[in-house]
Design a protein around this motif. Sequence first.
Motif, PDB file in Angstrom:
ATOM      1  N   ALA A 192      -2.376 -97.395  24.809  1.00  0.00           N
ATOM      2  CA  ALA A 192      -3.610 -96.896  25.428  1.00  0.00           C
ATOM      3  C   ALA A 192      -3.829 -95.425  25.079  1.00  0.00           C
ATOM      4  O   ALA A 192      -4.955 -95.000  24.789  1.00  0.00           O
ATOM      5  CB  ALA A 192      -3.546 -97.067  26.949  1.00  0.00           C
ATOM      6  N   ALA A 193      -2.771 -94.635  25.066  1.00  0.00           N
ATOM      7  CA  ALA A 193      -2.886 -93.219  24.711  1.00  0.00           C
ATOM      8  C   ALA A 193      -3.334 -93.067  23.257  1.00  0.00           C
ATOM      9  O   ALA A 193      -4.207 -92.248  22.949  1.00  0.00           O
ATOM     10  CB  ALA A 193      -1.558 -92.503  24.937  1.00  0.00           C
ATOM     11  N   ARG A 194      -2.753 -93.873  22.367  1.00  0.00           N
ATOM     12  CA  ARG A 194      -3.166 -93.817  20.957  1.00  0.00           C
ATOM     13  C   ARG A 194      -4.626 -94.207  20.803  1.00  0.00           C
ATOM     14  O   ARG A 194      -5.359 -93.628  20.009  1.00  0.00           O
ATOM     15  CB  ARG A 194      -2.276 -94.720  20.097  1.00  0.00           C
ATOM     16  N   ALA A 195      -5.064 -95.211  21.564  1.00  0.00           N
ATOM     17  CA  ALA A 195      -6.465 -95.639  21.495  1.00  0.00           C
ATOM     18  C   ALA A 195      -7.405 -94.534  21.959  1.00  0.00           C
ATOM     19  O   ALA A 195      -8.557 -94.465  21.527  1.00  0.00           O
ATOM     20  CB  ALA A 195      -6.667 -96.896  22.351  1.00  0.00           C
ATOM     21  N   ASN A 196      -6.899 -93.635  22.813  1.00  0.00           N
ATOM     22  CA  ASN A 196      -7.696 -92.503  23.294  1.00  0.00           C
ATOM     23  C   ASN A 196      -7.490 -91.247  22.442  1.00  0.00           C
ATOM     24  O   ASN A 196      -7.867 -90.152  22.840  1.00  0.00           O
ATOM     25  CB  ASN A 196      -7.362 -92.186  24.757  1.00  0.00           C
ATOM     26  N   GLY A 197      -6.803 -91.402  21.303  1.00  0.00           N
ATOM     27  CA  GLY A 197      -6.640 -90.289  20.387  1.00  0.00           C
ATOM     28  C   GLY A 197      -5.435 -89.405  20.632  1.00  0.00           C
ATOM     29  O   GLY A 197      -5.251 -88.396  19.956  1.00  0.00           O
ATOM     30  N   ARG A 198      -4.600 -89.761  21.583  1.00  0.00           N
ATOM     31  CA  ARG A 198      -3.403 -88.962  21.838  1.00  0.00           C
ATOM     32  C   ARG A 198      -2.225 -89.602  21.104  1.00  0.00           C
ATOM     33  O   ARG A 198      -1.986 -90.803  21.240  1.00  0.00           O
ATOM     34  CB  ARG A 198      -3.119 -88.895  23.332  1.00  0.00           C
ATOM     35  N   THR A 199      -1.516 -88.801  20.345  1.00  0.00           N
ATOM     36  CA  THR A 199      -0.407 -89.357  19.571  1.00  0.00           C
ATOM     37  C   THR A 199       0.942 -89.063  20.199  1.00  0.00           C
ATOM     38  O   THR A 199       1.931 -89.663  19.830  1.00  0.00           O
ATOM     39  CB  THR A 199      -0.408 -88.795  18.130  1.00  0.00           C
TER      40      THR A 199
END
Length: 186
Positions: free
Chosen positions: A130-137
Amino acid sequence: MTTFGYARVSTPDQNLDAQERDLKAAGCQLVFKEVGSGAKRSRPQLETMLSLAQTDDTIIVTSLDRLGRTLSDLIHLVTDFEKRGINFKSLREQLDTHTPTGRLIFHVFGAIAEFERHMIRERTQRGLAAARANGRTGGRPLLLSPDKLAKAVDLIDNQKLTLSGVARLMDVSEATLRRALKKGRG
């Protein structure tokens, strides 16, 4: 065959007398006493007792929470006891791994702990996705942004500055600059 007792309190103002009395009444020949949180990795008295315990010995505690603070910690310790042929008893929970019922109960505890680990891993993976989908790596922030890296390349290639000179200008170590250049030019 030796019967060991392990008594622990969390703080120095607590008293070990009741645990020691109960352990001796349960037949413990040696009682190891510890003051300190069960969450601590370093428990010298527990380690000493474990180094002395041998096959067919028994380790007794007044309560499971005296031996470990988490279920996984308890499972790890009791699994080690089982591998070494050491019996384990907890007086309050009336758990005795020398009996078939006691072994069954501990295997159920182990299955629950494993299930809990899998659930935590699954939730963590969903959270990361979910974090990756929101642009957070995630991970450590870059010390050299793409713009700073481009400037460093320009300074080295066109201005003929040394790697150490550019690293000082960018306020990073030479090793950090070298790694960034390797990744950026790769």
